[in-house]
Write a protein that holds these residues in place. Structure first.
Motif, PDB file in Angstrom:
ATOM      1  N   UNK A  88       0.834  -1.206   0.000  1.00  0.00           N
ATOM      2  CA  UNK A  88       0.000   0.000   0.000  1.00  0.00           C
ATOM      3  C   UNK A  88       0.870   1.259   0.000  1.00  0.00           C
ATOM      4  N   UNK A  89       1.933   1.268   0.814  1.00  0.00           N
ATOM      5  CA  UNK A  89       2.840   2.411   0.839  1.00  0.00           C
ATOM      6  C   UNK A  89       3.494   2.649  -0.504  1.00  0.00           C
ATOM      7  N   UNK A  90       3.913   1.575  -1.166  1.00  0.00           N
ATOM      8  CA  UNK A  90       4.526   1.685  -2.487  1.00  0.00           C
ATOM      9  C   UNK A  90       3.516   2.204  -3.512  1.00  0.00           C
ATOM     10  N   UNK A  91       2.304   1.666  -3.471  1.00  0.00           N
ATOM     11  CA  UNK A  91       1.274   2.073  -4.432  1.00  0.00           C
ATOM     12  C   UNK A  91       0.926   3.549  -4.283  1.00  0.00           C
ATOM     13  N   UNK A 225       3.502  -4.124  -7.780  1.00  0.00           N
ATOM     14  CA  UNK A 225       4.823  -4.311  -8.390  1.00  0.00           C
ATOM     15  C   UNK A 225       4.760  -4.180  -9.911  1.00  0.00           C
ATOM     16  N   UNK A 226       3.738  -4.763 -10.522  1.00  0.00           N
ATOM     17  CA  UNK A 226       3.595  -4.688 -11.981  1.00  0.00           C
ATOM     18  C   UNK A 226       3.375  -3.239 -12.423  1.00  0.00           C
ATOM     19  N   UNK A 305      12.861   5.272  -6.037  1.00  0.00           N
ATOM     20  CA  UNK A 305      13.195   5.772  -4.707  1.00  0.00           C
ATOM     21  C   UNK A 305      11.926   6.056  -3.900  1.00  0.00           C
ATOM     22  N   UNK A 306      10.917   6.621  -4.545  1.00  0.00           N
ATOM     23  CA  UNK A 306       9.642   6.876  -3.858  1.00  0.00           C
ATOM     24  C   UNK A 306       8.978   5.567  -3.449  1.00  0.00           C
ATOM     25  N   UNK A 307       9.062   4.566  -4.321  1.00  0.00           N
ATOM     26  CA  UNK A 307       8.464   3.264  -4.005  1.00  0.00           C
ATOM     27  C   UNK A 307       9.096   2.658  -2.756  1.00  0.00           C
ATOM     28  N   UNK A 308      10.420   2.684  -2.678  1.00  0.00           N
ATOM     29  CA  UNK A 308      11.126   2.098  -1.535  1.00  0.00           C
ATOM     30  C   UNK A 308      10.889   2.899  -0.259  1.00  0.00           C
ATOM     31  N   UNK A 313       8.210   3.737   4.991  1.00  0.00           N
ATOM     32  CA  UNK A 313       7.500   4.725   5.802  1.00  0.00           C
ATOM     33  C   UNK A 313       6.195   4.154   6.349  1.00  0.00           C
ATOM     34  N   UNK A 314       5.404   3.515   5.492  1.00  0.00           N
ATOM     35  CA  UNK A 314       4.103   3.012   5.947  1.00  0.00           C
ATOM     36  C   UNK A 314       4.270   1.806   6.871  1.00  0.00           C
TER      37      UNK A 314
END
Length: 360
Positions: A88-91, A225-226, A305-308, A313-314
């Motif tokens: 969810x944080x990555x999305x 991920x996709x 970088x934002x994804x990681x 963070x979440x």
């Protein structure tokens, strides 16, 4: 001399990016391994990791951890929750990056198209009127997902009326649809006069990862991920969007069809995030800005970088939600807003930061 200086600067920036990428990836792995040890149940590190090692590698000497209370707490509750927070944080972080590029607005977030209001309306109908009850225990989440998707498609359709959708038309359409959905949600709550239902709606809109399970993770994580990989391959078009439609057309690229495709893809990601965890704000707003400050506006670097960073963070926000209040749990949307709002105010007052390469 100038060419050598430029080359050295590029090499230096590339090395910093590579170091940051590896560092954030390592920190994400550490976050997963550390977060799974937190919870109300007092479990030793040996117990926690023995369960995980047995389930992954089926080590015979750890067969005693194949079932029982410790197994259920670690494998069925904690680990799915951590992985769902990651997804969810990555999305939300990547959708924030994409939305800000699409609408050319640094204040845009994953819910800029009124998706959160549409999801809240769907959840309100499920909770207050029992719509979708035939869907079983996931009725609220599924109705919220349907509401989010219908809202995003309605915004795209309205923005394309009378000509191609522009960033301004998308924002205005999103605001209008959001207002309509919020009004209908409040109307339903008012006419039903169900205090318990209204409380449940309020809790749902605050966001929570308490409903995490392997079935949700198995849907949310692959979808995220996709979509992230697909957006990463589109970094050139996203960079062009920051320059505006007129400049992109001059350069030989019409971004209209790309914008529509990116909006649909982002809506799918946010829809699944809402289905799994409710509405969680500020993640998709603050994380992209933090990464831009440190590494610039190139989406080739900004997206991974934002994804990681968003994932880690979440994960830690969810850990904090579980441990701050004894024998209780704080809604993650509340905690994220408490952290995110001051951070965003700080970013706004920074004079050395700008959006799309322009400093204010």
């Amino acid at each position: 001399m100038e060419e050598k200086t430029v080359k050295k600067e590029k090499i230096f920036r590339s090395s910093i990016y590579a170091t940051a990428l590896v560092g954030l990836a390592a920190f994400l792995v550490f976050s997963i391994l550390a977060a799974v040890t937190f919870g109300n149940a007092d479990l030793s590190l040996k117990d926690v990791y023995s369960v995980i090692l047995y389930k992954i590698f089926h080590i015979k000497s750890m067969a005693s951890y194949s079932e029982g209370a410790i197994h259920d707490v670690v494998w069925l509750i904690r680990l799915p929750r951590v992985l769902l927070a990651l997804a969810v944080g990555m999305a939300l972080s990547v959708c924030g990056v994409v939305m800000q590029a699409i609408v050319q607005n640094p204040l845009a977030d994953p819910y800029v198209l009124g998706i959160s209001s549409g999801a809240s309306f769907g959840a309100t109908l499920a909770i207050m009127l029992g719509i979708g009850s035939f869907l079983g225990g996931n009725s609220v989440g599924l109705c919220a997902f349907i509401g989010a998707m219908l809202t995003s498609f309605a915004v795209i359709a309205i923005a394309n009326m009378g000509g191609k959708a522009t960033s301004a038309k998308l924002i205005l359409a999103g605001m209008a649809i959001s207002a309509v959905c919020s009004a209908f949600s409040n109307f339903v709550i008012y006419i039903t006069n169900d205090k318990n239902g209204a409380t449940e709606v309020m809790k749902w809109t605050m966001g929570s990862l308490a409903g995490a399970n392997w079935s949700r993770v198995s849907v949310m994580l692959p979808v995220t991920l996709v979509c992230v990989v697909l957006f990463w391959t589109q970094y050139r078009n996203l960079n062009l969007m920051l320059l505006g439609d007129e400049v992109s057309i001059t350069l030989g690229t019409d971004l209209h069809r790309f914008r529509t495709a990116y909006l649909i893809l982002s809506s799918v990601m946010v829809g699944f995030a809402v289905y799994c965890a409710g509405v969680i704000g500020f993640v998709g707003l603050v994380i992209p800005h933090v990464v831009r400050i440190l590494f610039g506006t190139d989406h080739c670097r900004l997206i991974p970088l934002s994804a990681l960073l968003g994932s880690s963070f979440l994960i830690w926000c969810d850990v904090a939600c579980r441990v701050i209040l004894k024998n209780s749990e704080m809604p993650i949307g509340v905690l994220v807003s408490i952290i995110g709002a001051p951070c965003f105010i700080y970013l706004l007052v920074r004079k050395s930061y700008g959006f799309g390469g322009k400093k204010g």
